[in-house]
Design an enzyme around this catalytic site. Structure first.
Site, PDB file in Angstrom:
ATOM      1  N   LYS A 161       2.774  -0.231  14.932  1.00 40.89           N
ATOM      2  CA  LYS A 161       4.223  -0.184  15.189  1.00 40.89           C
ATOM      3  C   LYS A 161       5.067  -1.233  15.851  1.00 40.89           C
ATOM      4  O   LYS A 161       6.092  -1.474  16.002  1.00 40.89           O
ATOM      5  CB  LYS A 161       4.655   1.173  15.843  1.00 40.89           C
ATOM      6  CG  LYS A 161       4.563   2.321  14.964  1.00 40.89           C
ATOM      7  CD  LYS A 161       5.252   2.400  13.700  1.00 40.89           C
ATOM      8  CE  LYS A 161       5.144   3.420  12.770  1.00 40.89           C
ATOM      9  NZ  LYS A 161       5.524   2.902  11.377  1.00 40.89           N
ATOM     10  N   HIS A 163       0.814  -1.236  -0.014  1.00 35.90           N
ATOM     11  CA  HIS A 163      -0.176   0.053   0.099  1.00 35.90           C
ATOM     12  C   HIS A 163       1.022   1.290   0.000  1.00 35.90           C
ATOM     13  O   HIS A 163       1.998   1.313   0.674  1.00 35.90           O
ATOM     14  CB  HIS A 163      -0.854   0.039   1.372  1.00 35.90           C
ATOM     15  CG  HIS A 163      -2.058  -0.942   1.503  1.00 35.90           C
ATOM     16  ND1 HIS A 163      -2.924  -0.898   2.113  1.00 35.90           N
ATOM     17  CD2 HIS A 163      -2.258  -1.823   0.240  1.00 35.90           C
ATOM     18  CE1 HIS A 163      -3.916  -1.865   1.770  1.00 35.90           C
ATOM     19  NE2 HIS A 163      -3.357  -2.572   0.863  1.00 35.90           N
ATOM     20  N   PRO A 167      -2.208   0.036  19.364  1.00 30.71           N
ATOM     21  CA  PRO A 167      -1.830  -0.400  17.898  1.00 30.71           C
ATOM     22  C   PRO A 167      -2.489   0.544  16.732  1.00 30.71           C
ATOM     23  O   PRO A 167      -2.331   0.329  15.624  1.00 30.71           O
ATOM     24  CB  PRO A 167      -3.060  -1.520  18.072  1.00 30.71           C
ATOM     25  CG  PRO A 167      -4.146  -1.226  18.995  1.00 30.71           C
ATOM     26  CD  PRO A 167      -3.156  -0.530  19.925  1.00 30.71           C
ATOM     27  N   TYR A 209      -8.599   4.975   8.544  1.00 32.15           N
ATOM     28  CA  TYR A 209      -8.682   5.084  10.010  1.00 32.15           C
ATOM     29  C   TYR A 209     -10.036   6.258  10.045  1.00 32.15           C
ATOM     30  O   TYR A 209      -9.929   7.393   9.589  1.00 32.15           O
ATOM     31  CB  TYR A 209      -7.465   5.730  10.433  1.00 32.15           C
ATOM     32  CG  TYR A 209      -6.266   4.802  10.605  1.00 32.15           C
ATOM     33  CD1 TYR A 209      -6.093   4.349  11.897  1.00 32.15           C
ATOM     34  CD2 TYR A 209      -5.402   4.622   9.560  1.00 32.15           C
ATOM     35  CE1 TYR A 209      -5.053   3.509  11.831  1.00 32.15           C
ATOM     36  CE2 TYR A 209      -4.604   3.833   9.634  1.00 32.15           C
ATOM     37  CZ  TYR A 209      -4.150   3.222  10.886  1.00 32.15           C
ATOM     38  OH  TYR A 209      -3.078   2.242  11.083  1.00 32.15           O
ATOM     39  N   TYR A 264       4.672   6.644   9.578  1.00 31.69           N
ATOM     40  CA  TYR A 264       4.016   5.540   9.260  1.00 31.69           C
ATOM     41  C   TYR A 264       4.687   4.544   8.269  1.00 31.69           C
ATOM     42  O   TYR A 264       4.793   3.335   8.945  1.00 31.69           O
ATOM     43  CB  TYR A 264       2.360   5.832   8.628  1.00 31.69           C
ATOM     44  CG  TYR A 264       1.416   4.829   8.765  1.00 31.69           C
ATOM     45  CD1 TYR A 264       0.475   5.003   9.520  1.00 31.69           C
ATOM     46  CD2 TYR A 264       1.577   3.598   8.040  1.00 31.69           C
ATOM     47  CE1 TYR A 264      -0.464   4.004   9.874  1.00 31.69           C
ATOM     48  CE2 TYR A 264       0.586   2.417   8.244  1.00 31.69           C
ATOM     49  CZ  TYR A 264      -0.339   2.808   9.064  1.00 31.69           C
ATOM     50  OH  TYR A 264      -1.409   1.739   9.153  1.00 31.69           O
TER      51      TYR A 264
HETATM   52  C1  PHB Z   1      -4.435  -4.644  11.321  1.00 30.35           C
HETATM   53  O1  PHB Z   1      -4.567  -4.769  10.199  1.00 30.35           O
HETATM   54  O2  PHB Z   1      -4.330  -5.235  11.956  1.00 30.35           O
HETATM   55  C2  PHB Z   1      -3.870  -3.200  11.536  1.00 30.35           C
HETATM   56  C3  PHB Z   1      -3.734  -2.146  10.935  1.00 30.35           C
HETATM   57  C4  PHB Z   1      -3.543  -1.267  11.336  1.00 30.35           C
HETATM   58  C5  PHB Z   1      -3.296  -0.611  12.685  1.00 30.35           C
HETATM   59  C6  PHB Z   1      -3.394  -1.684  13.506  1.00 30.35           C
HETATM   60  C7  PHB Z   1      -3.601  -2.847  12.971  1.00 30.35           C
HETATM   61  O3  PHB Z   1      -3.086   0.582  12.927  1.00 30.35           O
END
Ligand code: PHB
Ligand code: APR
Length: 414
Positions: A320, A91, A316, A224, A408
């Site tokens: 990271k 991505h 989460p 998000y 990120y």
């Molecule tokens: C996930 O795909 O489990 C995931 C993705 C992004 C995050 C946390 C978990 O910030």
């Protein structure tokens, strides 16, 4: 070298004399322990990994799945990246959604072409275990009663050792160094004498309810979402499987979340005014995780080096945890390689301070993302307006978007 691909009692018996001595004893077969063993192997340094859980458990445990470019490069370097390159999804951005509108953060453009790889952590574990067993390095699952001793004096000639049981039989592994890669509930960090370590911690007043669903991801890249009802995240594992999260109470009772309620809440929080819809599917896994940030200082004591979740936890929101664990062991492997090739100890002595510079920057990023995207119970209207202003700024200022993007995709390694 003996390969321990099967774990029958007989194979284990035959290997006992090999098992008694190694250069680096590694406690824990999560990403930190497994990657460390690989990196050491590449430098000709012998290690033994001891893991309390079964191979099946480690290979099926559902965790996050976002790999920074540096983590991807490292997995390729150690020869465990082939399936990830085939099945993982690259991505080049993420979406932030608030007030019903979606804003794309373009990593490629903002970071000079860098991106992330979506590949489930347990798939990465499978690849690392398989490659480690094939290379003849030593890895033992299902060990019990692990304890460590004689590791406290960096300069002493005494050898540290790891005591454990395998198939009911007491064993002792003597080594030059111990790597404590045993996660947040391990034995290594608590074995350091009281008063040596300072712990820093922040507990968040919310958790994440996560699901895996048999539904094609409703977006090409992650979303998000900040919403009055709380945070939601749309992620994925494959073109057929979606991974979705909802902000919830830290101790949320899953019985109160039948599938219908989960979908209803996801629809509400991910809603957009742009004609987007969320595709539902059968929920195949559900779980709740609390959220906290923690760091220990220092991350070493004598001949014991603590890495990954055993040394720090991040919420989460920035994805990271895994990447930070890998960054630690990269520093440790380089320091050990220097020690074994030239006898120099300065890199080992600097292990903790080198790691902590990155750890705190990543804590800062994860905590910033968390506070920007979540609603707090009883939060006042002023704070709510500030969160919206922060999101507006991040998505409208190039400098602010770039800050998010460069963190990120992963800060450069030292
Ligand atoms: C996930 O795909 O489990 C995931 C993705 C992004 C995050 C946390 C978990 O910030
Ligand atoms: N002896 C041996 N192994 C142990 C012991 C022990 N006493 N205690 C715990 N372990 C094992 C756990 O069973 C686990 O497999 O140590 C391993 C630690 O692995 P992780 O928890 O995955 O930690 P780490 O390798 O540091 O990886 C951190 O993984 O899951 C994520 O959120 C986490 O993404 C972060 C990253």
């Amino acid at each position: 070298m003996v390969t321990f691909a099967t774990q029958s009692a007989q194979v284990f018996e035959e290997s006992l004399s090999d098992l008694m001595r190694t250069q680096v004893g590694i406690v824990g077969a999560g990403p930190a322990g497994l990657v460390l063993s690989h990196l050491l192997h590449l430098q000709g340094i012998e290690s033994v990994v001891l893991e309390t859980r079964s191979r099946k458990y480690c290979e099926e445990r559902v965790r996050a799945g976002v790999l920074e470019q540096g983590t991807v490069d490292l997995l390729n370097e150690i020869g465990a990246g082939e399936r990830m390159m085939r099945e993982g999804m690259v991505h080049y951005g993420v979406n932030l959604r608030f007030s019903g509108r979606t804003h794309h953060i373009d990593f490629r453009e903002l970071t000079g072409g860098r991106g992330i790889m979506i590949y489930a952590q347990h798939e990465m574990i499978k690849d690392l275990v398989k490659a480690l067993l094939a290379s003849g390095d030593r890895l033992f699952f299902d060990v019990e009663d692990v304890s460590i001793r004689d590791f406290g004096e960096a300069k002493s000639s005494a050898k540290p050792s790891i005591l454990f049981r395998k198939d009911g039989k007491a064993q002792q592994l003597t080594c030059d160094f111990i790597a404590g890669c045993d996660g947040s509930h391990g034995v290594c960090r608590p074995s350091i004498p009281h008063g040596v370590i300072t712990s820093f911690e922040r507990i968040y007043p919310f958790g994440w309810l996560g699901i895996l669903a048999e539904a094609p991801p409703s977006s090409e890249e992650l979303i998000y979402a900040y919403h009055d009802r709380g945070f939601a995240l749309l992620s994925m594992r494959s073109p057929q499987i979606s991974r979705l999260y909802l902000q919830c109470q830290p101790e949320e009772d899953l019985d109160e979340w039948p599938d219908d309620r989960i979908w209803q809440e996801l629809h509400a929080r991910l809603a957009s005014t742009e004609g987007w819809t969320l595709t539902e599917g059968r929920i195949i896994q559900k779980g709740v995780t609390g959220m906290r940030s923690s760091v220990i200082e220092p991350m070493q004591y004598g001949k014991l080096f603590i890495a990954g979740d055993a040394a720090h936890i991040v919420p989460p929101t920035g994805a990271k945890g895994l990447n930070l664990a890998v960054a630690d062991v990269r520093v440790l492997a380089r320091a050990l390689a220097e020690y074994y090739s030239s006898g120099r100890q300065d890199l080992l002595e600097a292990y903790s301070s080198t790691c902590l510079r990155r750890v705190w920057k990543v804590q800062r990023f994860s905590s910033w993302m968390t506070s920007m995207l979540h609603r707090r119970e009883g939060e006042n209207a002023f704070d709510h307006r500030l969160e919206l202003a922060e999101l507006d700024y991040v998505t409208s200022s190039r400098a602010a978007s770039q800050t998010l993007a460069e963190n990120y995709v992963g800060l450069p390694m030292e």
